[in-house]
Design a protein around this motif. Structure first.
Motif, PDB file in Angstrom:
ATOM      1  N   VAL A   2       5.080   9.039   4.769  1.00  0.00           N
ATOM      2  CA  VAL A   2       4.301   7.645   4.990  1.00  0.00           C
ATOM      3  C   VAL A   2       5.328   6.642   4.974  1.00  0.00           C
ATOM      4  O   VAL A   2       6.542   6.651   4.305  1.00  0.00           O
ATOM      5  CB  VAL A   2       3.292   7.355   4.012  1.00  0.00           C
ATOM      6  CG1 VAL A   2       3.747   7.143   2.725  1.00  0.00           C
ATOM      7  CG2 VAL A   2       2.483   6.048   4.422  1.00  0.00           C
ATOM      8  N   THR A   3       5.376   5.755   5.975  1.00  0.00           N
ATOM      9  CA  THR A   3       6.184   4.785   6.198  1.00  0.00           C
ATOM     10  C   THR A   3       5.441   3.514   6.359  1.00  0.00           C
ATOM     11  O   THR A   3       4.108   3.541   6.747  1.00  0.00           O
ATOM     12  CB  THR A   3       7.257   4.950   7.576  1.00  0.00           C
ATOM     13  OG1 THR A   3       6.488   4.840   8.692  1.00  0.00           O
ATOM     14  CG2 THR A   3       7.911   5.884   7.271  1.00  0.00           C
ATOM     15  N   VAL A   4       6.009   2.213   6.212  1.00  0.00           N
ATOM     16  CA  VAL A   4       5.574   1.004   6.595  1.00  0.00           C
ATOM     17  C   VAL A   4       4.944   0.832   8.019  1.00  0.00           C
ATOM     18  O   VAL A   4       3.816   0.344   8.184  1.00  0.00           O
ATOM     19  CB  VAL A   4       6.286  -0.066   5.924  1.00  0.00           C
ATOM     20  CG1 VAL A   4       5.488  -1.306   6.331  1.00  0.00           C
ATOM     21  CG2 VAL A   4       6.745  -0.012   4.482  1.00  0.00           C
ATOM     22  N   GLU A   5       5.806   1.448   8.760  1.00  0.00           N
ATOM     23  CA  GLU A   5       5.240   1.178  10.176  1.00  0.00           C
ATOM     24  C   GLU A   5       4.316   2.022  10.603  1.00  0.00           C
ATOM     25  O   GLU A   5       3.143   1.600  11.271  1.00  0.00           O
ATOM     26  CB  GLU A   5       6.542   1.481  11.140  1.00  0.00           C
ATOM     27  CG  GLU A   5       7.599   0.467  11.015  1.00  0.00           C
ATOM     28  CD  GLU A   5       8.584   0.850   9.807  1.00  0.00           C
ATOM     29  OE1 GLU A   5       8.345   1.904   9.285  1.00  0.00           O
ATOM     30  OE2 GLU A   5       9.139  -0.186   9.485  1.00  0.00           O
ATOM     31  N   PHE A  47       0.796  -0.974  -0.015  1.00  0.00           N
ATOM     32  CA  PHE A  47      -0.002  -0.110  -0.082  1.00  0.00           C
ATOM     33  C   PHE A  47       0.766   1.184  -0.239  1.00  0.00           C
ATOM     34  O   PHE A  47       0.504   2.160  -0.701  1.00  0.00           O
ATOM     35  CB  PHE A  47      -0.969  -0.015   1.237  1.00  0.00           C
ATOM     36  CG  PHE A  47      -1.972   1.271   1.062  1.00  0.00           C
ATOM     37  CD1 PHE A  47      -2.856   1.226   0.317  1.00  0.00           C
ATOM     38  CD2 PHE A  47      -1.943   2.041   2.059  1.00  0.00           C
ATOM     39  CE1 PHE A  47      -4.003   2.178   0.304  1.00  0.00           C
ATOM     40  CE2 PHE A  47      -2.694   3.301   2.210  1.00  0.00           C
ATOM     41  CZ  PHE A  47      -3.825   3.260   1.261  1.00  0.00           C
ATOM     42  N   VAL A  48       1.824   1.173   0.766  1.00  0.00           N
ATOM     43  CA  VAL A  48       2.977   2.249   0.599  1.00  0.00           C
ATOM     44  C   VAL A  48       3.411   2.448  -0.572  1.00  0.00           C
ATOM     45  O   VAL A  48       3.628   3.820  -0.961  1.00  0.00           O
ATOM     46  CB  VAL A  48       3.890   2.261   2.040  1.00  0.00           C
ATOM     47  CG1 VAL A  48       4.887   3.407   1.568  1.00  0.00           C
ATOM     48  CG2 VAL A  48       3.216   2.315   3.145  1.00  0.00           C
ATOM     49  N   LYS A  49       3.765   1.494  -1.181  1.00  0.00           N
ATOM     50  CA  LYS A  49       4.428   1.769  -2.477  1.00  0.00           C
ATOM     51  C   LYS A  49       3.436   2.142  -3.495  1.00  0.00           C
ATOM     52  O   LYS A  49       3.651   3.150  -4.335  1.00  0.00           O
ATOM     53  CB  LYS A  49       4.770   0.080  -3.047  1.00  0.00           C
ATOM     54  CG  LYS A  49       6.129  -0.388  -2.338  1.00  0.00           C
ATOM     55  CD  LYS A  49       6.653  -1.590  -2.891  1.00  0.00           C
ATOM     56  CE  LYS A  49       7.727  -2.270  -2.069  1.00  0.00           C
ATOM     57  NZ  LYS A  49       8.061  -3.397  -2.723  1.00  0.00           N
ATOM     58  N   LYS A  61       3.602   5.703  -5.577  1.00  0.00           N
ATOM     59  CA  LYS A  61       3.500   5.522  -6.972  1.00  0.00           C
ATOM     60  C   LYS A  61       2.699   6.652  -7.640  1.00  0.00           C
ATOM     61  O   LYS A  61       2.798   7.339  -8.441  1.00  0.00           O
ATOM     62  CB  LYS A  61       3.393   4.337  -7.703  1.00  0.00           C
ATOM     63  CG  LYS A  61       3.289   3.881  -9.199  1.00  0.00           C
ATOM     64  CD  LYS A  61       3.094   2.582  -9.524  1.00  0.00           C
ATOM     65  CE  LYS A  61       3.202   2.362 -10.911  1.00  0.00           C
ATOM     66  NZ  LYS A  61       3.180   1.041 -11.191  1.00  0.00           N
ATOM     67  N   VAL A  62       1.474   6.557  -6.922  1.00  0.00           N
ATOM     68  CA  VAL A  62       0.373   7.525  -7.291  1.00  0.00           C
ATOM     69  C   VAL A  62       0.722   9.005  -7.122  1.00  0.00           C
ATOM     70  O   VAL A  62       0.554   9.803  -7.934  1.00  0.00           O
ATOM     71  CB  VAL A  62      -1.132   7.275  -6.538  1.00  0.00           C
ATOM     72  CG1 VAL A  62      -2.030   8.175  -6.871  1.00  0.00           C
ATOM     73  CG2 VAL A  62      -1.485   5.902  -6.973  1.00  0.00           C
ATOM     74  N   ASP A  63       1.525   9.367  -5.870  1.00  0.00           N
ATOM     75  CA  ASP A  63       1.857  10.585  -5.885  1.00  0.00           C
ATOM     76  C   ASP A  63       2.635  11.098  -6.809  1.00  0.00           C
ATOM     77  O   ASP A  63       2.886  12.076  -7.376  1.00  0.00           O
ATOM     78  CB  ASP A  63       2.585  10.817  -4.459  1.00  0.00           C
ATOM     79  CG  ASP A  63       1.691  10.780  -3.213  1.00  0.00           C
ATOM     80  OD1 ASP A  63       0.403  11.108  -3.413  1.00  0.00           O
ATOM     81  OD2 ASP A  63       2.085  10.509  -2.329  1.00  0.00           O
ATOM     82  N   ALA A  64       3.564  10.157  -7.426  1.00  0.00           N
ATOM     83  CA  ALA A  64       4.550  10.562  -8.244  1.00  0.00           C
ATOM     84  C   ALA A  64       4.025  10.528  -9.806  1.00  0.00           C
ATOM     85  O   ALA A  64       4.582  11.254 -10.642  1.00  0.00           O
ATOM     86  CB  ALA A  64       5.634   9.505  -8.324  1.00  0.00           C
ATOM     87  N   GLN A  65       2.888  10.056  -9.979  1.00  0.00           N
ATOM     88  CA  GLN A  65       2.513   9.930 -11.307  1.00  0.00           C
ATOM     89  C   GLN A  65       1.423  10.846 -11.751  1.00  0.00           C
ATOM     90  O   GLN A  65       0.937  11.245 -12.767  1.00  0.00           O
ATOM     91  CB  GLN A  65       1.872   8.504 -11.814  1.00  0.00           C
ATOM     92  CG  GLN A  65       3.179   7.286 -11.639  1.00  0.00           C
ATOM     93  CD  GLN A  65       2.700   6.201 -12.062  1.00  0.00           C
ATOM     94  OE1 GLN A  65       1.525   5.792 -12.357  1.00  0.00           O
ATOM     95  NE2 GLN A  65       3.556   5.398 -12.370  1.00  0.00           N
TER      96      GLN A  65
END
Length: 63
Positions: free
Chosen positions: A37-40, A14-16, A20-24
């Motif tokens: 945002v971090t995985v933790e 989900f973090v990935k 990715k959405v933020d970048a695109q």
């Protein structure tokens, strides 16, 4: 594309996806790299909301 409810353990994927959405996307609230945002952190949020959802499920003979 498979769309489903998020589950405990989906945190890293989900973090990935969010990054990715933020970048695109040109239409996001945050710019790439601006969202902290971090995985933790995401795991904590997921566990918190899943506990809330599970605690409000009706229990009884119709379950």
């Amino acid at each position: 594309m498979l769309i489903r409810e998020i589950n405990i353990g989906d945190d890293e994927q989900f973090v990935k996806l969010i990054c990715k959405v933020d970048a695109q996307s040109d239409y996001m609230l945050y710019e790439p790299g601006e969202r902290k945002v971090t995985v933790e952190k995401q795991r904590f949020v997921d566990e918190y909301y899943m506990a809330k959802i599970l605690s409000t499920k009706p229990k009884g003979p119709l379950e």
